[in-house]
Design a protein around this motif. Structure first.
Motif, PDB file in Angstrom:
ATOM      1  N   LEU A   1      32.367 -11.454  45.472  1.00  0.00           N
ATOM      2  CA  LEU A   1      32.050 -10.419  46.463  1.00  0.00           C
ATOM      3  C   LEU A   1      32.598  -9.049  46.098  1.00  0.00           C
ATOM      4  N   CYS A   2      31.906  -8.029  46.611  1.00  0.00           N
ATOM      5  CA  CYS A   2      32.364  -6.645  46.470  1.00  0.00           C
ATOM      6  C   CYS A   2      33.403  -6.350  47.558  1.00  0.00           C
ATOM      7  N   PRO A   3      34.126  -5.231  47.440  1.00  0.00           N
ATOM      8  CA  PRO A   3      35.182  -4.920  48.420  1.00  0.00           C
ATOM      9  C   PRO A   3      34.627  -4.681  49.831  1.00  0.00           C
ATOM     10  N   VAL A   4      33.423  -4.145  49.937  1.00  0.00           N
ATOM     11  CA  VAL A   4      32.866  -3.868  51.262  1.00  0.00           C
ATOM     12  C   VAL A   4      32.637  -5.179  52.011  1.00  0.00           C
TER      13      VAL A   4
ATOM     14  N   VAL B   1      37.297 -22.836  31.398  1.00  0.00           N
ATOM     15  CA  VAL B   1      36.560 -21.711  31.990  1.00  0.00           C
ATOM     16  C   VAL B   1      37.153 -21.381  33.352  1.00  0.00           C
ATOM     17  N   SER B   2      37.465 -20.133  33.572  1.00  0.00           N
ATOM     18  CA  SER B   2      38.060 -19.744  34.856  1.00  0.00           C
ATOM     19  C   SER B   2      36.992 -19.713  35.942  1.00  0.00           C
ATOM     20  N   VAL B   3      37.467 -19.786  37.191  1.00  0.00           N
ATOM     21  CA  VAL B   3      36.540 -19.694  38.329  1.00  0.00           C
ATOM     22  C   VAL B   3      35.787 -18.370  38.268  1.00  0.00           C
ATOM     23  N   GLU B   4      36.523 -17.319  37.914  1.00  0.00           N
ATOM     24  CA  GLU B   4      35.887 -16.006  37.848  1.00  0.00           C
ATOM     25  C   GLU B   4      34.718 -16.022  36.858  1.00  0.00           C
ATOM     26  N   GLN B   5      34.947 -16.667  35.727  1.00  0.00           N
ATOM     27  CA  GLN B   5      33.886 -16.739  34.715  1.00  0.00           C
ATOM     28  C   GLN B   5      32.666 -17.507  35.249  1.00  0.00           C
ATOM     29  N   VAL B   6      32.964 -18.586  35.969  1.00  0.00           N
ATOM     30  CA  VAL B   6      31.884 -19.377  36.573  1.00  0.00           C
ATOM     31  C   VAL B   6      31.059 -18.502  37.523  1.00  0.00           C
ATOM     32  N   LEU B   7      31.772 -17.734  38.329  1.00  0.00           N
ATOM     33  CA  LEU B   7      31.084 -16.917  39.338  1.00  0.00           C
ATOM     34  C   LEU B   7      30.351 -15.738  38.701  1.00  0.00           C
ATOM     35  N   ILE B   8      30.917 -15.200  37.635  1.00  0.00           N
ATOM     36  CA  ILE B   8      30.228 -14.106  36.931  1.00  0.00           C
ATOM     37  C   ILE B   8      28.877 -14.601  36.443  1.00  0.00           C
ATOM     38  N   GLU B   9      28.887 -15.804  35.891  1.00  0.00           N
ATOM     39  CA  GLU B   9      27.623 -16.334  35.381  1.00  0.00           C
ATOM     40  C   GLU B   9      26.659 -16.688  36.506  1.00  0.00           C
ATOM     41  N   ARG B  10      27.193 -17.308  37.565  1.00  0.00           N
ATOM     42  CA  ARG B  10      26.334 -17.709  38.669  1.00  0.00           C
ATOM     43  C   ARG B  10      25.680 -16.498  39.335  1.00  0.00           C
ATOM     44  N   SER B  11      26.448 -15.430  39.478  1.00  0.00           N
ATOM     45  CA  SER B  11      25.979 -14.285  40.266  1.00  0.00           C
ATOM     46  C   SER B  11      25.286 -13.233  39.416  1.00  0.00           C
ATOM     47  N   GLY B  12      25.392 -13.357  38.101  1.00  0.00           N
ATOM     48  CA  GLY B  12      24.875 -12.282  37.256  1.00  0.00           C
ATOM     49  C   GLY B  12      25.673 -11.002  37.453  1.00  0.00           C
ATOM     50  N   SER B  13      26.973 -11.159  37.730  1.00  0.00           N
ATOM     51  CA  SER B  13      27.857 -10.020  37.963  1.00  0.00           C
ATOM     52  C   SER B  13      27.389  -9.112  39.090  1.00  0.00           C
ATOM     53  N   SER B  14      26.968  -9.718  40.177  1.00  0.00           N
ATOM     54  CA  SER B  14      26.689  -8.898  41.358  1.00  0.00           C
ATOM     55  C   SER B  14      27.203  -9.622  42.598  1.00  0.00           C
ATOM     56  N   CYS B  15      27.503  -8.830  43.600  1.00  0.00           N
ATOM     57  CA  CYS B  15      28.008  -9.392  44.857  1.00  0.00           C
ATOM     58  C   CYS B  15      26.984 -10.398  45.378  1.00  0.00           C
ATOM     59  N   GLU B  16      27.449 -11.589  45.697  1.00  0.00           N
ATOM     60  CA  GLU B  16      26.499 -12.640  46.088  1.00  0.00           C
ATOM     61  C   GLU B  16      25.951 -12.451  47.500  1.00  0.00           C
ATOM     62  N   LEU B  17      26.473 -11.470  48.208  1.00  0.00           N
ATOM     63  CA  LEU B  17      25.889 -11.163  49.521  1.00  0.00           C
ATOM     64  C   LEU B  17      25.064  -9.887  49.490  1.00  0.00           C
ATOM     65  N   CYS B  18      25.597  -8.811  48.892  1.00  0.00           N
ATOM     66  CA  CYS B  18      24.877  -7.532  48.990  1.00  0.00           C
ATOM     67  C   CYS B  18      24.399  -7.002  47.647  1.00  0.00           C
ATOM     68  N   ALA B  19      24.681  -7.721  46.556  1.00  0.00           N
ATOM     69  CA  ALA B  19      24.192  -7.362  45.220  1.00  0.00           C
ATOM     70  C   ALA B  19      24.864  -6.142  44.604  1.00  0.00           C
ATOM     71  N   SER B  20      25.912  -5.617  45.253  1.00  0.00           N
ATOM     72  CA  SER B  20      26.678  -4.524  44.652  1.00  0.00           C
ATOM     73  C   SER B  20      27.288  -4.994  43.330  1.00  0.00           C
ATOM     74  N   LYS B  21      27.481  -4.040  42.409  1.00  0.00           N
ATOM     75  CA  LYS B  21      28.053  -4.385  41.103  1.00  0.00           C
ATOM     76  C   LYS B  21      29.526  -3.974  41.000  1.00  0.00           C
ATOM     77  N   ASP B  22      30.070  -3.385  42.069  1.00  0.00           N
ATOM     78  CA  ASP B  22      31.375  -2.745  41.973  1.00  0.00           C
ATOM     79  C   ASP B  22      32.547  -3.637  42.367  1.00  0.00           C
ATOM     80  N   ASP B  23      33.579  -3.616  41.536  1.00  0.00           N
ATOM     81  CA  ASP B  23      34.863  -4.224  41.883  1.00  0.00           C
ATOM     82  C   ASP B  23      34.751  -5.624  42.466  1.00  0.00           C
ATOM     83  N   LEU B  24      33.990  -6.451  41.800  1.00  0.00           N
ATOM     84  CA  LEU B  24      33.774  -7.801  42.319  1.00  0.00           C
ATOM     85  C   LEU B  24      35.015  -8.659  42.147  1.00  0.00           C
TER      86      LEU B  24
END
Ligand SMILES: [Zn+2]
Length: 192
Positions: free
Chosen positions: A43-46, A1-24
């Motif tokens: 994290l999102c780009p912002v 399992v890639s780190v990205e996959q781990v983080l997608i699951e942990r975060s529910g596909s949202s920025c873990e600071l601001c909850a944005s769904k874009d370009d994580l």
């Protein structure tokens, strides 16, 4: 399992600071991120851009920390602490910081990376080296001649609800005899 996959699951596909769904994307939390999920945040780009470049910090974006600072994930807590510290002089971030409790090792991690994120870590300490925060009460440990105030602030005077001078670790402000004055931290002792 890639780190990205781990983080997608942990975060529910949202920025873990601001909850944005874009370009994580995976963001390694320095100073020496080992690239694992524990030392990375999604994290999102912002958020990524402003963490890396203090010059672009938009205070209002970071109101999101009101929610995300309560995350149970240390890497998220670390970034929340660093951004709140960077913005502490604005007032509300200091209030959040005062509520944010980090385990010792997490706090050490947070502090270790402050230079990397471009923040100015200004820590105010009293004559004993105890860290001072906005809203603390301090006691004067010597008589202070208040220039321009025409009075002497006596040793032993309790100064309630101080504020911190953001860019000078040796200066705090507080009210003495009804006047807001600047006080050198080396002449005060934190009151409990
Ligand atoms: Zn974000």
């Amino acid at each position: 399992v890639s780190v990205e996959q781990v983080l997608i699951e942990r975060s529910g596909s949202s920025c873990e600071l601001c909850a944005s769904k874009d370009d994580l994307a995976v963001y390694g939390v320095g100073p020496d991120s080992d690239g694992t999920g524990e030392q990375s945040v999604f994290l999102c780009p912002v958020c990524r851009g402003q963490i890396d470049d203090a010059g672009t910090t938009d205070e209002n974006h970071w109101r999101c920390l009101n929610d995300s600072m309560w995350s149970q994930i240390p890497a998220v807590q670390v970034l929340a602490w660093r951004m709140l510290t960077r913005l502490a002089a604005k007032g509300w971030p200091q209030d959040l910081l005062d509520m944010l409790y980090l385990e010792d090792d997490v706090l050490a991690w947070a502090k270790a990376g402050v230079e990397e994120t471009g923040g100015d870590l200004v820590i105010h300490r009293d004559s004993n080296g105890t860290e001072l925060g906005a809203g603390d009460s301090v006691t004067l440990i010597k008589d202070l001649n208040v220039k321009g105030g025409g009075f002497t602030a006596k040793r032993g005077t309790l100064v309630r609800s101080i504020s911190l001078v953001a860019d000078n670790a040796e200066h705090i402000e507080g009210k003495v005899s009804g006047q807001q004055i600047v006080i050198l931290t080396k002449y005060v002792k934190k009151s409990s």
